[in-house]
Design a protein around this motif. Structure first.
Motif, PDB file in Angstrom:
ATOM      1  N   GLU A  16     112.060 -59.999  37.131  1.00 47.48           N
ATOM      2  CA  GLU A  16     111.148 -61.129  36.292  1.00 47.48           C
ATOM      3  C   GLU A  16     110.814 -62.424  37.025  1.00 47.48           C
ATOM      4  OE1 GLU A  16     111.098 -62.429  31.680  1.00 47.48           O
ATOM      5  OE2 GLU A  16     113.025 -62.235  32.575  1.00 47.48           O
ATOM      6  N   ARG A  52     104.547 -56.372  28.308  1.00 52.62           N
ATOM      7  CA  ARG A  52     105.629 -56.024  27.269  1.00 52.62           C
ATOM      8  C   ARG A  52     104.751 -55.761  26.192  1.00 52.62           C
ATOM      9  NH1 ARG A  52     109.217 -57.135  23.636  1.00 52.62           N
ATOM     10  NH2 ARG A  52     111.524 -56.248  23.868  1.00 52.62           N
ATOM     11  N   GLU A  99     107.607 -49.472  21.623  1.00 55.50           N
ATOM     12  CA  GLU A  99     108.835 -50.067  21.667  1.00 55.50           C
ATOM     13  C   GLU A  99     109.837 -49.429  22.371  1.00 55.50           C
ATOM     14  OE1 GLU A  99     111.909 -51.155  17.853  1.00 55.50           O
ATOM     15  OE2 GLU A  99     109.691 -50.413  17.682  1.00 55.50           O
ATOM     16  N   GLN A 156     109.794 -50.815  25.885  1.00 56.68           N
ATOM     17  CA  GLN A 156     110.059 -51.934  26.163  1.00 56.68           C
ATOM     18  C   GLN A 156     111.562 -52.200  26.524  1.00 56.68           C
ATOM     19  OE1 GLN A 156     108.819 -53.982  22.420  1.00 56.68           O
ATOM     20  NE2 GLN A 156     106.864 -54.015  22.828  1.00 56.68           N
ATOM     21  N   VAL A 157     112.497 -51.229  25.828  1.00 60.96           N
ATOM     22  CA  VAL A 157     113.631 -51.304  26.321  1.00 60.96           C
ATOM     23  C   VAL A 157     114.018 -51.156  27.721  1.00 60.96           C
ATOM     24  CG1 VAL A 157     116.074 -50.120  26.201  1.00 60.96           C
ATOM     25  CG2 VAL A 157     114.534 -50.323  24.202  1.00 60.96           C
ATOM     26  N   ASP A 181     112.871 -54.418  29.578  1.00 60.48           N
ATOM     27  CA  ASP A 181     113.601 -55.405  29.442  1.00 60.48           C
ATOM     28  C   ASP A 181     114.840 -55.409  30.655  1.00 60.48           C
ATOM     29  OD1 ASP A 181     112.288 -56.639  27.558  1.00 60.48           O
ATOM     30  OD2 ASP A 181     113.554 -55.777  25.819  1.00 60.48           O
ATOM     31  N   LYS A 182     115.194 -53.875  30.851  1.00 63.27           N
ATOM     32  CA  LYS A 182     116.305 -53.557  31.567  1.00 63.27           C
ATOM     33  C   LYS A 182     115.930 -54.027  33.103  1.00 63.27           C
ATOM     34  CE  LYS A 182     119.310 -50.164  33.359  1.00 63.27           C
ATOM     35  NZ  LYS A 182     119.682 -48.629  33.060  1.00 63.27           N
ATOM     36  N   MET A 229     113.547 -56.027  34.079  1.00 62.69           N
ATOM     37  CA  MET A 229     113.443 -57.426  34.251  1.00 62.69           C
ATOM     38  C   MET A 229     114.618 -58.350  34.894  1.00 62.69           C
ATOM     39  SD  MET A 229     110.126 -58.269  34.059  1.00 62.69           S
ATOM     40  CE  MET A 229     109.790 -56.427  34.757  1.00 62.69           C
ATOM     41  N   LYS A 230     115.690 -57.720  34.468  1.00 61.37           N
ATOM     42  CA  LYS A 230     116.995 -58.028  35.009  1.00 61.37           C
ATOM     43  C   LYS A 230     117.453 -57.790  36.187  1.00 61.37           C
ATOM     44  CE  LYS A 230     118.690 -58.944  30.127  1.00 61.37           C
ATOM     45  NZ  LYS A 230     117.612 -58.598  29.398  1.00 61.37           N
TER      46      LYS A 230
END
Length: 248
Positions: free
Chosen positions: A116, A132, A137, A140-141, A144-145, A147-148
């Motif tokens: 990210e 995103r 939905e 999106q999980v 989010d994973k 991006m980290k």
């Protein structure tokens, strides 16, 4: 099995000396040049979108027009190679795909950046926000994973059987079509206008995460024929992180 690996290019270049590697002129619809290569403007195509889609106009063309059993996409200056930097040949590719479902580029490690923060520093964070919001939905999980994470498969390069490529493209391109109308690129320079291609690199990683329980991938070395300056690239990564001027 018939194998076709398309080499995306926008200029004349020395191509691999093998019949399985087929040069494809991307953005041909908007080009006045003819290199004697297949153009991404024949058959069913999105050649006119090359300024934002980059090599994905070749991927779309391959999806819609190739009937080969094994297919792939590489770049004119970036190719999958063995440990001795020899371009993967047909036998090597088939041997690998007897054990794995897909060959992808070895992940790049950003070390001091997350996926990210790297994108936000190199491009525009709002692109990621819009991406995103475009995803379902459940996807999106994975977004989010990702991006980290600090590692990423890049280049939109891979080799696999055609049915698997079809599955990926059927997921990918509807997302990109929605993104097109959400991202205003009028103020972007020619580099940043390649936003759809940049975001697709992240989407490939998301799709691979989704499919991790049903397909086996293998990371393969990618050799840049123009020899990247890794020291300068790493230094620019640090400079971007702290919002200073890039080294040219």
């Amino acid at each position: 099995m018939k194998t076709e690996i398309y080499v995306a290019t926008h200029k004349e270049y020395k191509m691999p000396n093998s019949s399985i590697y087929i040069p494809i002129h991307v953005g041909k619809k908007n080009s006045q040049k003819d290199f004697g290569y297949i153009g991404d403007d024949i058959g069913e195509n999105i050649s006119e979108k090359n300024s934002t889609y980059c090599e994905l106009t070749a991927l779309y063309w391959l999806w819609k027009n190739s009937n080969a059993d094994v297919v792939g996409l590489v770049h004119y200056r970036r190719l999958f190679t063995d440990k001795k930097d020899n371009i993967l040949n047909e036998l090597e590719i088939k041997t690998i795909l007897n054990k794995f479902d897909m060959i992808v580029a070895k992940k790049r490690n950003y070390y001091i950046e997350t996926v990210e923060s790297h994108y936000s520093n190199a491009h525009f964070k709002n692109d990621l926000i819009l991406l995103r919001g475009t995803l379902e939905e459940k996807d999106q999980v994975y977004f989010d994973k990702l991006m980290k994470e600090r590692k990423l498969h890049l280049y939109n390069m891979f080799i696999c059987k055609k049915d698997l490529l079809n599955e990926y493209c059927e997921w990918l391109f509807p997302i990109l079509e929605k993104l097109e109308v959400r991202i205003d690129t009028t103020a972007y320079d020619s580099y940043q206008k390649r936003v759809i291609g940049f975001l697709a690199e992240r989407l490939l990683n998301i799709w691979l995460m989704k499919k991790s329980e049903s397909i086996d991938i293998i990371e393969n070395k990618v050799t840049n024929l123009e020899k990247e300056n890794k020291i300068k690239k790493g230094f620019n990564l640090v400079l971007r992180k702290y919002k200073t001027t890039k080294v040219k």
